[in-house]
Design a protein around this motif. Structure first.
Motif, PDB file in Angstrom:
ATOM      1  N   VAL A  11       0.810  -1.071   0.026  1.00 39.61           N
ATOM      2  CA  VAL A  11      -0.114  -0.104   0.020  1.00 39.61           C
ATOM      3  C   VAL A  11       0.852   1.231   0.081  1.00 39.61           C
ATOM      4  O   VAL A  11       1.972   1.252   0.184  1.00 39.61           O
ATOM      5  N   TYR A  12       0.160   2.321  -0.395  1.00 34.14           N
ATOM      6  CA  TYR A  12       1.051   3.524  -0.469  1.00 34.14           C
ATOM      7  C   TYR A  12       1.260   3.992   1.032  1.00 34.14           C
ATOM      8  O   TYR A  12       0.416   3.705   1.825  1.00 34.14           O
ATOM      9  N   PRO A  13       2.523   4.345   1.514  1.00 34.48           N
ATOM     10  CA  PRO A  13       2.914   4.629   2.748  1.00 34.48           C
ATOM     11  C   PRO A  13       2.136   5.646   3.183  1.00 34.48           C
ATOM     12  O   PRO A  13       1.827   5.882   4.499  1.00 34.48           O
ATOM     13  N   GLN A  14       1.469   6.665   2.617  1.00 34.44           N
ATOM     14  CA  GLN A  14       0.483   7.666   3.011  1.00 34.44           C
ATOM     15  C   GLN A  14      -0.723   7.100   3.637  1.00 34.44           C
ATOM     16  O   GLN A  14      -1.478   7.800   4.356  1.00 34.44           O
ATOM     17  N   VAL A  15      -1.204   5.874   3.302  1.00 34.51           N
ATOM     18  CA  VAL A  15      -2.151   5.718   3.835  1.00 34.51           C
ATOM     19  C   VAL A  15      -2.535   5.161   4.975  1.00 34.51           C
ATOM     20  O   VAL A  15      -3.581   5.678   5.784  1.00 34.51           O
ATOM     21  N   ALA A  16      -1.234   5.198   5.678  1.00 37.69           N
ATOM     22  CA  ALA A  16      -1.511   5.080   7.358  1.00 37.69           C
ATOM     23  C   ALA A  16      -1.825   6.262   7.747  1.00 37.69           C
ATOM     24  O   ALA A  16      -2.616   6.481   8.652  1.00 37.69           O
ATOM     25  N   ASP A  17      -1.438   7.484   7.180  1.00 41.36           N
ATOM     26  CA  ASP A  17      -1.755   8.896   7.644  1.00 41.36           C
ATOM     27  C   ASP A  17      -3.056   9.454   7.193  1.00 41.36           C
ATOM     28  O   ASP A  17      -3.852   9.853   8.099  1.00 41.36           O
ATOM     29  N   TYR A  18      -3.728   8.699   6.009  1.00 44.95           N
ATOM     30  CA  TYR A  18      -5.070   8.884   5.601  1.00 44.95           C
ATOM     31  C   TYR A  18      -5.978   8.217   6.540  1.00 44.95           C
ATOM     32  O   TYR A  18      -7.032   8.929   6.916  1.00 44.95           O
ATOM     33  N   ALA A  19      -5.701   6.868   7.080  1.00 48.84           N
ATOM     34  CA  ALA A  19      -6.881   6.282   7.833  1.00 48.84           C
ATOM     35  C   ALA A  19      -6.540   7.008   9.089  1.00 48.84           C
ATOM     36  O   ALA A  19      -7.804   7.174   9.742  1.00 48.84           O
ATOM     37  N   PHE A 171      -3.956  -0.098  -7.195  1.00 48.99           N
ATOM     38  CA  PHE A 171      -4.733   1.163  -6.454  1.00 48.99           C
ATOM     39  C   PHE A 171      -3.918   1.461  -5.272  1.00 48.99           C
ATOM     40  O   PHE A 171      -3.846   2.743  -4.472  1.00 48.99           O
ATOM     41  N   GLY A 172      -2.814   0.418  -4.695  1.00 48.16           N
ATOM     42  CA  GLY A 172      -2.071   0.679  -3.482  1.00 48.16           C
ATOM     43  C   GLY A 172      -2.932   0.908  -2.469  1.00 48.16           C
ATOM     44  O   GLY A 172      -2.479   1.654  -1.370  1.00 48.16           O
ATOM     45  N   LEU A 173      -3.766   0.116  -2.187  1.00 47.75           N
ATOM     46  CA  LEU A 173      -4.759  -0.030  -0.776  1.00 47.75           C
ATOM     47  C   LEU A 173      -5.076  -1.169  -0.371  1.00 47.75           C
ATOM     48  O   LEU A 173      -4.982  -2.060  -0.994  1.00 47.75           O
ATOM     49  N   PRO A 174      -5.439  -1.327   1.006  1.00 46.81           N
ATOM     50  CA  PRO A 174      -5.565  -2.352   1.670  1.00 46.81           C
ATOM     51  C   PRO A 174      -7.234  -2.992   0.898  1.00 46.81           C
ATOM     52  O   PRO A 174      -8.109  -2.165   0.307  1.00 46.81           O
ATOM     53  N   TYR A 224     -12.875   6.415   1.600  1.00 47.45           N
ATOM     54  CA  TYR A 224     -12.207   7.575   2.027  1.00 47.45           C
ATOM     55  C   TYR A 224     -10.592   7.315   1.496  1.00 47.45           C
ATOM     56  O   TYR A 224     -10.167   8.288   1.020  1.00 47.45           O
ATOM     57  N   LEU A 225     -10.042   6.346   2.001  1.00 51.69           N
ATOM     58  CA  LEU A 225      -8.776   6.030   1.510  1.00 51.69           C
ATOM     59  C   LEU A 225      -8.372   6.003  -0.147  1.00 51.69           C
ATOM     60  O   LEU A 225      -7.553   6.600  -0.409  1.00 51.69           O
ATOM     61  N   LEU A 226      -9.566   5.489  -0.643  1.00 53.98           N
ATOM     62  CA  LEU A 226      -9.451   5.578  -2.204  1.00 53.98           C
ATOM     63  C   LEU A 226      -9.531   6.983  -2.759  1.00 53.98           C
ATOM     64  O   LEU A 226      -8.809   7.318  -3.583  1.00 53.98           O
ATOM     65  N   MET A 227     -10.353   7.719  -2.317  1.00 55.01           N
ATOM     66  CA  MET A 227     -10.362   9.228  -2.315  1.00 55.01           C
ATOM     67  C   MET A 227      -9.134   9.733  -2.170  1.00 55.01           C
ATOM     68  O   MET A 227      -8.531  10.644  -3.087  1.00 55.01           O
ATOM     69  N   ARG A 228      -8.593   9.700  -1.090  1.00 49.07           N
ATOM     70  CA  ARG A 228      -7.300  10.495  -0.683  1.00 49.07           C
ATOM     71  C   ARG A 228      -5.917   9.807  -1.613  1.00 49.07           C
ATOM     72  O   ARG A 228      -5.058  10.858  -2.108  1.00 49.07           O
ATOM     73  N   VAL A 229      -6.124   8.601  -1.778  1.00 50.19           N
ATOM     74  CA  VAL A 229      -4.967   8.060  -2.876  1.00 50.19           C
ATOM     75  C   VAL A 229      -4.998   8.666  -4.283  1.00 50.19           C
ATOM     76  O   VAL A 229      -4.163   9.090  -4.929  1.00 50.19           O
ATOM     77  N   LEU A 230      -6.365   8.789  -4.713  1.00 53.05           N
ATOM     78  CA  LEU A 230      -6.669   9.097  -5.989  1.00 53.05           C
ATOM     79  C   LEU A 230      -6.350  10.912  -6.203  1.00 53.05           C
ATOM     80  O   LEU A 230      -5.885  11.041  -7.143  1.00 53.05           O
ATOM     81  N   GLN A 231      -6.382  11.645  -5.017  1.00 53.86           N
ATOM     82  CA  GLN A 231      -5.833  12.902  -4.949  1.00 53.86           C
ATOM     83  C   GLN A 231      -4.414  12.920  -5.246  1.00 53.86           C
ATOM     84  O   GLN A 231      -3.882  14.229  -5.528  1.00 53.86           O
ATOM     85  N   ILE A 315       6.438 -11.399  -9.320  1.00 55.73           N
ATOM     86  CA  ILE A 315       6.903 -10.085  -8.954  1.00 55.73           C
ATOM     87  C   ILE A 315       5.637  -9.087  -9.366  1.00 55.73           C
ATOM     88  O   ILE A 315       5.446  -8.827 -10.588  1.00 55.73           O
ATOM     89  N   ALA A 316       5.209  -8.262  -8.486  1.00 55.05           N
ATOM     90  CA  ALA A 316       4.031  -7.289  -8.918  1.00 55.05           C
ATOM     91  C   ALA A 316       4.896  -5.780  -9.297  1.00 55.05           C
ATOM     92  O   ALA A 316       6.099  -5.507  -8.900  1.00 55.05           O
ATOM     93  N   ASN A 317       4.319  -5.571 -10.194  1.00 56.05           N
ATOM     94  CA  ASN A 317       4.987  -4.172 -10.843  1.00 56.05           C
ATOM     95  C   ASN A 317       3.653  -3.157 -10.704  1.00 56.05           C
ATOM     96  O   ASN A 317       3.223  -2.773 -11.734  1.00 56.05           O
ATOM     97  N   PHE A 318       3.533  -2.954  -9.578  1.00 60.45           N
ATOM     98  CA  PHE A 318       2.310  -1.873  -9.292  1.00 60.45           C
ATOM     99  C   PHE A 318       2.931  -0.623  -8.865  1.00 60.45           C
ATOM    100  O   PHE A 318       4.182  -0.401  -8.539  1.00 60.45           O
ATOM    101  N   PRO A 319       1.995   0.339  -9.066  1.00 60.51           N
ATOM    102  CA  PRO A 319       2.395   1.882  -8.929  1.00 60.51           C
ATOM    103  C   PRO A 319       3.054   2.136  -7.729  1.00 60.51           C
ATOM    104  O   PRO A 319       3.839   3.091  -7.353  1.00 60.51           O
ATOM    105  N   ALA A 320       2.699   1.559  -6.382  1.00 63.16           N
ATOM    106  CA  ALA A 320       3.022   1.932  -4.957  1.00 63.16           C
ATOM    107  C   ALA A 320       4.453   1.379  -4.774  1.00 63.16           C
ATOM    108  O   ALA A 320       5.342   1.794  -3.777  1.00 63.16           O
TER     109      ALA A 320
END
Length: 338
Positions: A11-19, A171-174, A224-231, A315-320
């Motif tokens: 997951v994107y590291p920012q997700v912890a702050d968004y949560a 999407f880099g989310l849980p 909410y996390l999806l909204m914040r990551v999309l931003q 091997i995942a090749n994901f944006p996060a």
């Protein structure tokens, strides 16, 4: 620990702050019919259209999982039968599940074509060029499972009527949320079929999302996390360039730097190799050994899946995933080869 597992993945590291932000602000305590929560849903839908370049006339809904989307397609959009050409484990799972709900009497009367765009089990994908051929040859609805590729590569949305993906990959989310996208033609078909007997009937979902509501108490934190990551993420056109460049680099790495090693790319046909999941083949003992060594080095490789469970790692090749993390894995593989 660095993870390259292809889902759930990093997951994107920012997700912890968004949560934490969602809890502090009271977002997670809002009634899902309240104006405040409806504003979150509305903004999330708007951002999905904007960041993924979804056509304005295509509808967006949020559901629990891609597996639920299989159910929605079978019960709300299939009048007679669905066709499921596939070459991997997840395509097989989809057809098995769909036929439990809508058992076909004659495939010649099929009115939905179901395609897995990215087959996570073996690292293959259906290109937009191939999907365009399906569009030309099949006159009814086309539904696309894009679980391992949506938000990672760009799509021509008009080539299908239904697209869906869970958020725990590109999407880099849980896990616990999925995006469902459907065309005016899909909505019209749902209206013609008239199936409205379930909480997740497409007509009921559409009725609610037309008001930026959900048909049931949703995963409010996930939305909410999806909204914040999309931003925070760039438009899909930019993400697409990065993803495909990284994929090309991975394939070149195995064909050049790892040539002569115990491992090779599973898929030899370059035209169907996935941009988002790299499947690497080896003997069962060698695959087990490298996964253990990677774990000891602080790196999680993806297990094989289905027919390739014991003879591949993925091997995942994901944006996060960062360039630095990719570099760490490549250095580990170079050292392991020596």
């Amino acid at each position: 620990m660095i993870t390259f597992y292809p889902g759930p993945s990093k997951v994107y590291p920012q997700v912890a702050d968004y949560a934490a932000e969602a809890v502090r602000s009271g977002i997670v305590s809002l009634n899902h019919r309240s104006a405040g929560f409806m504003d979150v849903v509305k903004e999330t839908v708007r951002l999905l259209h904007e960041k993924l370049d979804i056509p304005a006339d295509y509808h967006v809904a949020l559901v629990s999982s891609a597996t639920e989307c299989w159910e929605i397609v079978a019960q709300s959009l299939t009048a007679e039968a669905s066709l499921h050409p596939h070459n991997g484990a997840f395509g097989k799972k989809w057809v098995d599940y769909a036929y439990k709900i809508k058992q076909p009497t004659s495939l010649s009367d099929a009115d939905v074509l179901c395609i897995v765009q990215n087959e996570t089990s073996n690292g293959t994908q259906v290109s937009m060029e191939t999907l365009a051929k399906f569009r030309q040859e099949f006159s009814a609805l086309i539904a696309v499972d894009a679980v391992s590729s949506m938000a990672g590569i760009a799509f021509d949305w008009t080539l299908a009527d239904v697209w869906f993906a869970s958020v725990q990959k590109c999407f880099g989310l849980p896990a616990g949320l999925a995006v469902l996208i459907y065309s005016p033609a899909a909505l019209k078909r749902a209206e013609e079929i008239g199936e409205n007997a379930h909480y997740n009937s497409l007509l009921f979902i559409h009725e609610n999302f037309s008001k930026f509501q959900t048909p049931y108490t949703p995963n409010g934190l996930g939305i909410y996390l999806l909204m914040r990551v999309l931003q925070q993420v760039p438009p899909i056109a930019q993400v697409n360039v990065i993803t495909k460049k990284r994929a090309a680099d991975w394939y070149a790495f195995f064909e050049q730097e790892m040539s002569g090693s115990l491992f090779r790319i599973l898929i030899s046909d370059t035209a169907i190799r996935s941009d988002t999941v790299i499947a690497v083949e080896g003997s069962e003992p060698d695959i087990k050994a490298i996964k253990t060594a990677a774990q000891q080095a602080g790196i999680t490789l993806g297990n094989g899946y289905g027919d390739w469970k014991n003879t591949t790692f993925r091997i995942a090749n994901f944006p996060a995933i960062t360039d630095e993390e990719i570099g760490t894995l490549k250095q580990f593989l170079r050292s392991y080869k020596r």
